[in-house]
Write a protein that holds these residues in place. Structure first.
Motif, PDB file in Angstrom:
ATOM      1  N   ILE A 111       4.679   2.256  -3.665  1.00  0.00           N
ATOM      2  CA  ILE A 111       5.111   2.147  -2.994  1.00  0.00           C
ATOM      3  C   ILE A 111       6.562   1.162  -2.498  1.00  0.00           C
ATOM      4  N   GLY A 112       7.618   0.818  -2.998  1.00  0.00           N
ATOM      5  CA  GLY A 112       8.365  -0.133  -2.656  1.00  0.00           C
ATOM      6  C   GLY A 112       9.906  -0.410  -4.077  1.00  0.00           C
TER       7      GLY A 112
ATOM      8  N   LEU B 194      -3.574  -0.599   1.516  1.00  0.00           N
ATOM      9  CA  LEU B 194      -2.734   1.002   1.637  1.00  0.00           C
ATOM     10  C   LEU B 194      -1.921   0.335   0.270  1.00  0.00           C
ATOM     11  N   GLU B 195      -1.376  -1.014   0.443  1.00  0.00           N
ATOM     12  CA  GLU B 195      -0.412  -1.301  -0.767  1.00  0.00           C
ATOM     13  C   GLU B 195      -1.155  -0.724  -1.565  1.00  0.00           C
TER      14      GLU B 195
ATOM     15  N   LEU C 131       6.274   3.814   4.869  1.00  0.00           N
ATOM     16  CA  LEU C 131       5.293   5.382   4.534  1.00  0.00           C
ATOM     17  C   LEU C 131       4.048   4.957   4.059  1.00  0.00           C
ATOM     18  N   ARG C 132       3.518   3.900   2.866  1.00  0.00           N
ATOM     19  CA  ARG C 132       1.888   3.296   3.306  1.00  0.00           C
ATOM     20  C   ARG C 132       1.389   3.872   4.207  1.00  0.00           C
ATOM     21  N   ASP C 133       1.996   3.234   5.855  1.00  0.00           N
ATOM     22  CA  ASP C 133       1.171   3.425   7.473  1.00  0.00           C
ATOM     23  C   ASP C 133       0.396   5.289   7.626  1.00  0.00           C
TER      24      ASP C 133
ATOM     25  N   LEU D 281      -6.057  10.124   6.754  1.00  0.00           N
ATOM     26  CA  LEU D 281      -6.653  10.350   6.075  1.00  0.00           C
ATOM     27  C   LEU D 281      -7.664   9.554   5.656  1.00  0.00           C
ATOM     28  N   ILE D 282      -7.390   7.991   5.504  1.00  0.00           N
ATOM     29  CA  ILE D 282      -8.264   7.058   4.999  1.00  0.00           C
ATOM     30  C   ILE D 282      -9.118   6.959   6.090  1.00  0.00           C
TER      31      ILE D 282
END
Length: 342
Positions: free
Chosen positions: A300-301, A294-295, A234-236, A241-242
């Motif tokens: 997220i995790g 992104l991380e 889901l980080r993708d 936006l970035i």
């Protein structure tokens, strides 16, 4: 540490407000309403005020160029009145692309302009008669108008004589000014592990000049939120936006978000994203966003990992954790991260 969430540009305002009202029951403390060149933020903020009872409602951001200082102050005072004292005035200079392309206003003297806007807004809320010499000349001198202008103070009585003002800033001079005169700071793409190296000196310099009459500076940062064993993909979702900001919110040599990635150590990636985006290859630009970025700018995790991320933001000085819940059960995510923040 309080919990906040942004209302995305593409969100239907009515369904978004319904969701926020539900999340308020789960511990959400602040909602931020963006504007850019989409819907105006104050209209949606007023609707949110009617739908909620406790959480604060902030603009993130109202550009300082598109409204006079007095109108910004009136708008914030009106929102504060209909919400029962829950408004936050989030301000920012935006960028030349939006200000000159959308509003048709010259993008000049952003720092001086921001200082004046903040000072005038606070004068309005204290019901002082407006007189100002600077970029904004109040009353307007006779040689620039009819000569009939006179000093005025707001007709109505604001609910509060000091509505919180948060400033979106990234560059050293702007961050220093924010730490000196604002109530809160709204950074973008905030990496808690690198924030001190990027902004620590500017924040400290501004804090040294900060008036004792101001409360401690609030820091608002966070990112996408998802909790589970198989959610890292889901980080993708943040890639487009970035890529939009790094590639499209500005031009070569004049893009604050591109500059930030360079300061983070992603200069080659930033150049590549910008090159692709400006060439119209937006999908490829999004794919070029570094996975590490992104991380480091998300939560997220697995639950233990997200708990550590929450602590990292707290350790970096973040006082309002701004999260975008992803997945089928946003209420659970808001409630869980609220417990972690406690």
């Amino acid at each position: 540490m309080r919990i906040a969430t942004p209302l995305a540009y593409a969100t239907d305002p009515r369904s978004g407000a319904d969701a926020v009202a539900t999340w308020e029951q789960d511990g959400l403390d602040v909602v931020w309403v963006s504007e850019a060149y989409g819907f105006d933020a104050p209209t949606i903020m007023g609707y949110l005020a009617a739908k909620t009872t406790r959480l604060q409602i902030g603009s993130a951001i109202l550009p300082i160029y598109s409204r006079t200082p007095a109108l910004l102050a009136q708008t914030a005072a009106g929102l504060d009145a209909v919400s029962g004292g829950r408004a936050i005035l989030g301000l920012g200079a935006s960028g030349p692309q939006v200000i000159e392309g959308w509003h048709g206003v010259a993008y000049d003297r952003p720092l001086t302009r921001t200082r004046e806007v903040i000072r005038i807004c606070r004068q309005v809320w204290r019901r002082e008669t407006l007189v100002n010499e600077g970029i904004y000349r109040l009353p307007l001198p006779a040689e620039e108008g009819t000569g009939l202008g006179k000093p005025l103070k707001i007709l109505t009585r604001p609910v509060r004589d000091s509505i919180p003002i948060y400033v979106a800033s990234l560059g050293d001079k702007n961050v220093r000014m924010t730490a000196e005169v604002a109530d809160g700071w709204l950074p973008f793409l905030y990496d808690p592990g690198r924030a001190a190296d990027i902004w620590g000196a500017a924040l400290a310099a501004g804090q040294r000049k900060r008036s004792a009459d101001l409360p401690p500076l609030e820091v608002v940062a966070g990112g996408p939120l998802a909790i589970g064993a198989d959610v890292t993909g889901l980080r993708d979702l943040a890639r487009p936006l970035i890529a939009l900001y790094v590639g499209g919110m500005g031009a070569k040599g004049r893009n604050f978000y591109h500059d930030l990635l360079c300061r983070y150590g992603y200069a080659d990636d930033a150049d590549r994203i910008q090159e692709l985006y400006l060439a119209g290859r937006k999908t490829e630009a999004a794919a070029a966003v570094p996975a590490e970025l992104l991380e480091r700018t998300s939560l997220i995790g697995p639950e233990s990992y997200v708990r550590d991320r929450v602590q990292a933001y707290r350790d970096a000085g973040v006082t309002i954790l701004n999260v975008t819940p992803l997945g089928p059960d946003p209420r659970r995510l808001i409630a869980t991260v609220k417990d972690m923040a406690r």
